[in-house]
Design a protein around this motif. Structure first.
Motif, mmCIF file in Angstrom:
data_model
loop_
_atom_site.group_PDB
_atom_site.id
_atom_site.type_symbol
_atom_site.label_atom_id
_atom_site.label_comp_id
_atom_site.label_asym_id
_atom_site.label_seq_id
_atom_site.Cartn_x
_atom_site.Cartn_y
_atom_site.Cartn_z
ATOM 1 N N CYS A 1 41.168 45.273 40.095
ATOM 2 C CA CYS A 1 42.209 44.967 41.087
ATOM 3 C C CYS A 1 43.201 43.924 40.571
ATOM 4 O O CYS A 1 42.817 42.800 40.221
ATOM 5 C CB CYS A 1 41.566 44.478 42.381
ATOM 6 S SG CYS A 1 42.760 44.211 43.703
ATOM 7 N N ASN A 2 44.479 44.303 40.555
ATOM 8 C CA ASN A 2 45.560 43.393 40.174
ATOM 9 C C ASN A 2 46.706 43.462 41.183
ATOM 10 O O ASN A 2 47.873 43.305 40.813
ATOM 11 C CB ASN A 2 46.071 43.735 38.778
ATOM 12 C CG ASN A 2 45.068 43.418 37.695
ATOM 13 O OD1 ASN A 2 45.029 42.319 37.159
ATOM 14 N ND2 ASN A 2 44.229 44.395 37.365
ATOM 15 N N PHE B 1 40.245 44.158 51.096
ATOM 16 C CA PHE B 1 40.634 43.063 50.213
ATOM 17 C C PHE B 1 40.493 41.706 50.895
ATOM 18 O O PHE B 1 40.521 41.594 52.123
ATOM 19 C CB PHE B 1 42.100 43.216 49.763
ATOM 20 C CG PHE B 1 42.390 44.481 49.010
ATOM 21 C CD1 PHE B 1 41.783 44.750 47.794
ATOM 22 C CD2 PHE B 1 43.294 45.409 49.517
ATOM 23 C CE1 PHE B 1 42.059 45.912 47.095
ATOM 24 C CE2 PHE B 1 43.585 46.571 48.818
ATOM 25 C CZ PHE B 1 42.961 46.827 47.611
ATOM 26 N N LYS C 1 41.690 40.513 45.867
ATOM 27 C CA LYS C 1 40.496 40.978 45.174
ATOM 28 C C LYS C 1 39.640 41.737 46.176
ATOM 29 O O LYS C 1 39.855 41.659 47.399
ATOM 30 C CB LYS C 1 39.707 39.816 44.580
ATOM 31 C CG LYS C 1 39.129 38.858 45.602
ATOM 32 C CD LYS C 1 38.287 37.789 44.906
ATOM 33 C CE LYS C 1 37.666 36.825 45.919
ATOM 34 N NZ LYS C 1 36.779 35.830 45.259
ATOM 35 N N ARG D 1 42.596 35.970 46.628
ATOM 36 C CA ARG D 1 42.072 35.179 45.510
ATOM 37 C C ARG D 1 42.495 33.723 45.714
ATOM 38 O O ARG D 1 43.592 33.457 46.223
ATOM 39 C CB ARG D 1 42.633 35.672 44.182
ATOM 40 C CG ARG D 1 42.201 37.074 43.777
ATOM 41 C CD ARG D 1 42.844 37.456 42.452
ATOM 42 N NE ARG D 1 42.530 38.825 42.071
ATOM 43 C CZ ARG D 1 41.512 39.173 41.297
ATOM 44 N NH1 ARG D 1 40.707 38.240 40.813
ATOM 45 N NH2 ARG D 1 41.305 40.447 40.993
ATOM 46 N N ASP E 1 33.584 46.971 42.120
ATOM 47 C CA ASP E 1 34.492 45.964 41.558
ATOM 48 C C ASP E 1 34.262 45.839 40.057
ATOM 49 O O ASP E 1 33.207 45.376 39.606
ATOM 50 C CB ASP E 1 34.256 44.618 42.251
ATOM 51 C CG ASP E 1 35.335 43.595 41.942
ATOM 52 O OD1 ASP E 1 36.057 43.772 40.935
ATOM 53 O OD2 ASP E 1 35.452 42.618 42.696
ATOM 54 N N GLU F 1 35.500 43.786 38.003
ATOM 55 C CA GLU F 1 35.361 42.401 37.559
ATOM 56 C C GLU F 1 33.950 41.869 37.793
ATOM 57 O O GLU F 1 33.549 40.894 37.167
ATOM 58 C CB GLU F 1 36.397 41.519 38.267
ATOM 59 C CG GLU F 1 37.831 41.831 37.871
ATOM 60 C CD GLU F 1 38.832 40.905 38.529
ATOM 61 O OE1 GLU F 1 38.975 39.765 38.055
ATOM 62 O OE2 GLU F 1 39.458 41.326 39.522
ATOM 63 N N PHE G 1 46.023 32.993 41.194
ATOM 64 C CA PHE G 1 46.257 34.103 40.276
ATOM 65 C C PHE G 1 47.429 33.732 39.383
ATOM 66 O O PHE G 1 48.405 33.121 39.830
ATOM 67 C CB PHE G 1 46.572 35.390 41.050
ATOM 68 C CG PHE G 1 46.562 36.636 40.207
ATOM 69 C CD1 PHE G 1 45.364 37.241 39.862
ATOM 70 C CD2 PHE G 1 47.750 37.199 39.771
ATOM 71 C CE1 PHE G 1 45.352 38.399 39.091
ATOM 72 C CE2 PHE G 1 47.750 38.356 39.008
ATOM 73 C CZ PHE G 1 46.540 38.960 38.667
ATOM 74 N N ARG H 1 45.505 39.612 31.595
ATOM 75 C CA ARG H 1 44.992 40.718 32.403
ATOM 76 C C ARG H 1 45.089 42.036 31.637
ATOM 77 O O ARG H 1 44.257 42.924 31.820
ATOM 78 C CB ARG H 1 45.762 40.813 33.720
ATOM 79 C CG ARG H 1 45.668 39.584 34.598
ATOM 80 C CD ARG H 1 44.265 39.318 35.096
ATOM 81 N NE ARG H 1 43.848 40.235 36.154
ATOM 82 C CZ ARG H 1 42.716 40.097 36.822
ATOM 83 N NH1 ARG H 1 41.887 39.090 36.567
ATOM 84 N NH2 ARG H 1 42.368 40.977 37.773
ATOM 85 N N SER I 1 31.481 45.047 46.143
ATOM 86 C CA SER I 1 31.218 44.573 44.783
ATOM 87 C C SER I 1 30.681 45.661 43.866
ATOM 88 O O SER I 1 30.890 45.610 42.648
ATOM 89 C CB SER I 1 30.235 43.394 44.812
ATOM 90 O OG SER I 1 28.995 43.790 45.392
#
Length: 389
Positions: free
Chosen positions: A175-176, A276, A296, A279, A305, A307, A282, A80, A302
């Motif tokens: 997003c993490n 959110f 996520k 996921r 987002d 990602e 992860f 990541r 989106s």
């Protein structure tokens, strides 16, 4: 006209009172007679309190406190970090994140290295700071590298809602955000971990409340006490865990009653659910892939987002062979038992994330372990053993 007398702030004194501490320690010693206990403090803030105030020295020797995966910077895998580096080197991007994330090593260096190489990486104190930068640079794409447990997720969610309301289309989130309870379950399911209870994280529980912790007591027979972050908070949490054991109870208790409520913060939970979703899986440093353990952005966000809007490698990257952060995060190793602790790996030259973050266990021992006679002796013994080997 004379100045009015100002009543002194007593917060620190009240929660570091020596007489109260002695009384608690006397009760802890009485309740722990006859067997050994191992309790895991999950939050990195608890770990720093324990080492900073040398609580190992005052607790009975038959009570062991072990660190858990409560440092959000530490649990992010190197892959990541490499994704964040890819974003930082993308043309037209300003990458923003918290200061400690800028120093966590990926396989190709740190975000500070990227900044030195010409990438536009900026430290912020909140996602709102990142949104402000996006407003100021409408010709650039501003990405917020979001990390943290449930504690910080609501602020990211609210910032995204504001960006949409204001029509700031050049603001993105990488997003993490991770969830603490699936990680705790993974530890409980681990065959090499034997624990007698948990000191629950106060900040996370401010958001989620105490009710979600009930499965730990119900399904695994381990008591949980959600605690604050002052020395007396930790000592009282240990006392309450021992009292449950002696009374034959197994429950979730709130020591941190001045902040935590059983239902948590309904408004924060509502805004998290609005922005959110879970996921499917992860990766956690040291714990591997854990199902439904991270957040996520929902598909309706989106356009914000990172990602979705930027190509990322999404590669799994192994930690350096010398680094044993994973074992430290699982409570299997003490920081000073790592082969490179305090030598090749220091806060100035970190190899692993646990030495970088202010909540990392290795950083806590490095900075505060010298205050503890017991910890200092253990570090010296480990160093002697390594030199003889």
């Amino acid at each position: 006209m004379p100045l009015r007398a100002v009543k002194p702030v007593k917060f620190i004194d009240e929660f570091r009172d020596k007489a109260l501490a002695k009384g608690l320690l006397k009760e802890i010693e009485r309740l722990s007679v006859g067997r050994s206990f191992k309790f895991m403090e999950i939050c990195g803030g608890h770990t720093h309190t324990i080492y900073r105030h040398a609580l190992h020295d005052v607790l009975p020797p038959n009570i062991e406190l072990v660190h858990g995966p409560g440092c959000p910077v530490c649990v992010l895998p190197m892959g990541r970090i490499d994704d964040a580096l890819t974003l930082a080197y993308t043309d037209g991007v300003i990458l923003t994140t918290f200061g400690d994330m800028m120093r966590v090593p990926g396989s190709k260096g740190t975000l500070l290295d990227a900044q030195a190489n010409g990438a536009d990486v900026r430290m912020v104190y909140s996602p709102l700071d990142a949104l402000k930068i996006a407003r100021q640079h409408p010709d650039r794409k501003v990405i917020f590298f979001a990390i943290g447990f449930e504690t910080t997720a609501p602020s990211t969610a609210l910032t995204l809602l504001r960006a949409r309301q204001e029509g700031v289309g050049n603001f993105f989130v990488f997003c993490n955000h991770v969830l603490i309870l699936p990680a705790v379950k993974a530890i409980l399911d681990s065959p090499d971990m034997r624990l007698d209870g948990f000191i629950g994280p106060g900040h996370v529980s401010t958001i989620i409340g105490s009710k979600p912790w009930s499965f730990v007591a119900r399904d695994y027979g381990k008591p949980v006490v959600i605690a604050g972050f002052e020395p007396l908070d930790i000592l009282q949490a240990v006392y309450l865990l021992l009292r449950q054991w002696r009374e034959g109870r197994c429950e979730v208790e709130i020591q941190y009653t001045r902040v935590v409520k059983p239902e948590g913060n309904p408004q924060a939970l509502r805004v998290m659910g609005q922005v959110f979703e879970l996921r499917p899986h992860f990766e956690w440093r040291g714990l591997g892939f854990i199902a439904r353990s991270a957040l996520k952005l929902r598909p309706e966000f989106s356009e914000h987002d990172a990602e979705v809007q930027f190509p990322l490698p999404h590669l799994r990257v192994a930690d350096p062979k010398a680094c044993q952060c994973g074992e430290v995060l699982k409570g299997v190793l003490k920081p000073w038992e790592c082969r490179v602790f305090g030598t090749a790996c220091t806060p100035e030259t970190p190899i692993g994330a646990c030495m970088v973050s202010p909540e990392g266990a290795c950083a806590a021992v490095y900075h505060y372990g010298r205050y503890s006679r017991k910890i200092r002796e253990l570090i010296d013994l480990t160093a002697l053993s390594n030199s003889e080997a």
